[in-house]
Design a protein around this motif. Structure first.
Motif, short mmCIF file in Angstrom:
data_model
loop_
_atom_site.label_atom_id
_atom_site.label_comp_id
_atom_site.label_asym_id
_atom_site.label_seq_id
_atom_site.Cartn_x
_atom_site.Cartn_y
_atom_site.Cartn_z
N ARG A 180 -24.34 20.19 -15.73
CA ARG A 180 -25.54 19.09 -16.00
C ARG A 180 -26.70 19.64 -15.10
O ARG A 180 -27.69 18.93 -15.29
CB ARG A 180 -25.20 17.83 -15.42
CG ARG A 180 -24.04 17.14 -15.96
CD ARG A 180 -23.80 15.74 -15.60
NE ARG A 180 -23.53 15.72 -14.27
CZ ARG A 180 -22.27 15.95 -13.40
NH1 ARG A 180 -21.31 16.07 -14.31
NH2 ARG A 180 -22.43 15.68 -12.33
N GLU A 181 -26.50 20.86 -15.00
CA GLU A 181 -27.74 21.44 -14.13
C GLU A 181 -29.14 21.76 -15.10
O GLU A 181 -28.72 22.20 -16.17
CB GLU A 181 -27.49 22.87 -13.62
CG GLU A 181 -28.82 23.59 -12.84
CD GLU A 181 -28.11 24.78 -11.91
OE1 GLU A 181 -29.18 25.48 -11.31
OE2 GLU A 181 -27.09 25.02 -12.29
N SER A 195 -32.17 12.85 -23.21
CA SER A 195 -31.67 13.80 -22.08
C SER A 195 -30.87 13.05 -20.71
O SER A 195 -29.84 13.21 -20.49
CB SER A 195 -32.75 14.39 -21.14
OG SER A 195 -33.53 15.27 -22.24
N ILE A 196 -31.39 11.65 -20.73
CA ILE A 196 -30.69 10.71 -19.64
C ILE A 196 -29.27 10.32 -20.03
O ILE A 196 -28.37 10.40 -19.59
CB ILE A 196 -31.57 9.39 -19.23
CG1 ILE A 196 -32.60 9.84 -18.66
CG2 ILE A 196 -30.70 8.42 -18.61
CD1 ILE A 196 -33.68 8.61 -18.32
N SER A 197 -29.19 10.06 -21.56
CA SER A 197 -28.05 9.70 -22.29
C SER A 197 -27.05 10.83 -22.27
O SER A 197 -25.75 10.68 -22.02
CB SER A 197 -28.37 9.16 -23.63
OG SER A 197 -29.04 8.06 -23.72
N MET A 201 -23.49 11.06 -20.38
CA MET A 201 -22.03 11.60 -21.29
C MET A 201 -21.63 12.55 -20.73
O MET A 201 -20.44 12.68 -20.52
CB MET A 201 -22.70 11.93 -22.50
CG MET A 201 -21.42 12.18 -23.37
SD MET A 201 -21.85 12.90 -25.13
CE MET A 201 -22.70 14.50 -24.70
N ALA A 202 -22.32 13.69 -20.12
CA ALA A 202 -21.66 14.76 -19.29
C ALA A 202 -20.82 14.38 -18.11
O ALA A 202 -20.05 14.77 -17.75
CB ALA A 202 -22.81 15.76 -19.07
N GLU A 203 -21.60 13.28 -17.31
CA GLU A 203 -21.00 12.90 -16.22
C GLU A 203 -19.66 11.96 -16.56
O GLU A 203 -18.61 12.53 -15.82
CB GLU A 203 -21.74 11.78 -15.46
CG GLU A 203 -22.94 12.51 -14.73
CD GLU A 203 -23.69 11.28 -14.05
OE1 GLU A 203 -23.56 10.15 -14.14
OE2 GLU A 203 -24.52 11.73 -13.13
N LEU A 208 -13.57 12.42 -17.21
CA LEU A 208 -12.53 12.23 -18.00
C LEU A 208 -11.63 13.57 -17.82
O LEU A 208 -10.51 13.47 -17.99
CB LEU A 208 -13.02 12.03 -19.59
CG LEU A 208 -11.84 12.02 -20.52
CD1 LEU A 208 -11.16 10.84 -20.24
CD2 LEU A 208 -12.48 11.83 -21.91
N ASP A 209 -12.42 14.82 -17.95
CA ASP A 209 -11.71 15.87 -17.41
C ASP A 209 -10.91 16.19 -16.10
O ASP A 209 -9.94 16.45 -16.32
CB ASP A 209 -12.69 17.07 -17.67
CG ASP A 209 -12.03 18.54 -17.63
OD1 ASP A 209 -11.37 18.74 -18.72
OD2 ASP A 209 -12.02 19.47 -16.65
#
Length: 442
Positions: A180-181, A195-197, A201-203, A208-209
């Motif tokens: 997420r950098e 970008s915030i969404s 989602m990446a978080e 989840l991973d």
């Protein structure tokens, strides 16, 4: 840039076309007035009269006869196409531009003198002020085009750069890298919201991973441990010098580990089944207090073996739910309470109700759950550290199954605990609206 250039070209063409129309009308009116002035002066000679008006009020005149030779001395040259001269001599009015200077409008007007045709052309005298003004307008247009394009390029980079970073992050994410950098932004517009969404989602995908990796690791550990025991004791049984007592002991361990594997497989299948979308519930009306008493009697060998006192206090409560699924809930919760209650301890079961809800609480006086562990106890394979010993059997799936079943019933489960004092699990269920919600979902 294409849009600005197109807008510049179209506006310039529209401006010139409109100005030319106005100038044509003015030249035609002036030419007709000059002809009327000449015709109202019978004694005037044509060429000197027209020569006098050439250059007057900024207009230039030129006369032609059949030989197409100019009759007036030119203050400024007027360049006329011979075809336009022929048209005017043929008694036609023409609107054209100077043959050499295409920006200068010119009007041709037919004229009859003593039965002989003439062609009079009237145009505008060059005006330095107007030329400078038009030049300034064109320079202004070019500056607008240049600076507008420059600002649009800056704005485009301002818009495109975060999208480009999102695109790169998406490509990395497709390869399994949830970095997420560089995605954080202070923008408040749609790009900022995107970008915030994407960051959120990446978080979530990162979590989840991690959960997936932990799940695979936990399953592998839970399977490997009994398999290792079974393999080791099976090899030991091949030795011929074992006594019958030792042989039975090894066989008992193998049997217990096999049952443990079987329970693990059944729990995994049940958890997977409960997590499926549109999971059907077999809802019917029944007595909740009778169900709880039946579960207590079913688990009697377990709590009697530890000399645990069962304090059960329930009123007659009717509920609409999936009885088989809730059987699993009460069995898992009560089994956990028995596991972690010390010998000669106590377990209390209480139930309360109001117009819409039923609350069932199961309280033990066992070792308790640390505060930092309570948020994770419903995750698959999670075990409280103090419970990780060989005397306490389990694979960490029981509470996950309980949570899934409660969620399917649109209920809630809450845990409160203090170390060394005990733990209370409180389950809140809807009394009568489970059936109606099932019908709504269908």
């Amino acid at each position: 840039m294409v849009s600005l250039f197109t807008a510049f070209s179209i506006s310039n063409w529209m401006f010139q076309t409109r100005i030319h129309d106005i100038v044509y009308d003015g030249l035609l009116t002036d030419g007709q007035k000059i002809i009327q002035a000449y015709q109202s002066t019978p004694s005037a000679e044509l060429v000197p009269f027209m020569q006098h008006f050439s250059g007057y009020s900024g207009n230039l005149l030129q006369l032609y006869k059949k030989d197409r030779e100019p009759l007036l001395q030119e203050i400024e040259p007027i360049h006329v196409d011979p075809r336009d001269i022929e048209l005017v001599l043929a008694n036609n009015i023409t609107r054209t531009l100077d043959a050499n200077i295409h920006s200068i409008p010119m009007v041709g007007i037919p004229l009859q003198i003593n039965g002989e045709p003439y062609a009079m052309f009237i145009s505008l005298q060059h005006n330095r002020v107007e030329e400078e003004l038009m030049h300034s307008i064109h320079v202004l247009y070019m500056l607008i085009l240049f600076f507008g394009s420059f600002l649009i390029l800056i704005a485009a980079r301002y818009v495109v750069n975060p999208i480009r970073r999102l695109t790169e992050a998406t490509k990395k994410m497709a390869k399994g890298t949830f970095d997420r950098e560089g995605l954080s932004t202070k923008r408040k517009d749609e790009i900022g919201q995107l970008s915030i969404s994407f960051h959120e989602m990446a978080e979530e995908l990162t979590k989840l991973d991690q959960m997936r990796n932990e799940f695979v690791s936990s399953v592998s550990h839970e399977i490997q441990s009994p398999l290792t025991s079974i393999t080791g004791f099976t090899k030991a049984l091949k030795q011929k010098k074992l006594s019958e007592e030792v042989r039975l002991k090894y066989l008992t361990i193998i049997e217990e580990e096999s049952e443990r594997l079987s329970r693990l497989g059944q729990n995994l299948l049940q958890l997977s089944y409960l997590q499926q979308d549109h999971h059907p519930l077999k809802v019917r009306a029944y007595r909740l207090d009778e169900q709880l008493r039946r579960i207590v009697i079913t688990l009697e060998p377990l709590w009697k073996a530890k000399e645990i006192e069962m304090d059960v206090e329930m009123e007659g409560i009717a509920i609409e739910a999936d009885q088989d699924q809730l059987d699993q809930v009460w069995i898992n919760l009560l089994s956990n309470a028995i596991k972690f209650t010390p010998p000669q301890g106590m377990i209390r079961i209480r139930s309360t109700e109001n117009a819409h809800h039923v609350v069932v609480s199961i309280t033990d006086n066992g070792i308790g759950i640390p505060e930092e562990e309570r948020a994770y106890i419903f995750k698959p394979f999670h075990k409280v550290d103090k419970a990780r010993n060989s005397s306490v059997k389990g694979n960490g799936l029981g509470l996950s199954i309980v949570k899934q079943i409660i969620d399917l019933h649109h209920g809630d489960i809450h845990v409160s605990s203090s170390l060394g004092t005990g733990t209370t699990f409180s389950v809140t269920l809807n009394k009568k609206n489970v059936l109606s919600r099932q019908e709504d979902e269908k």
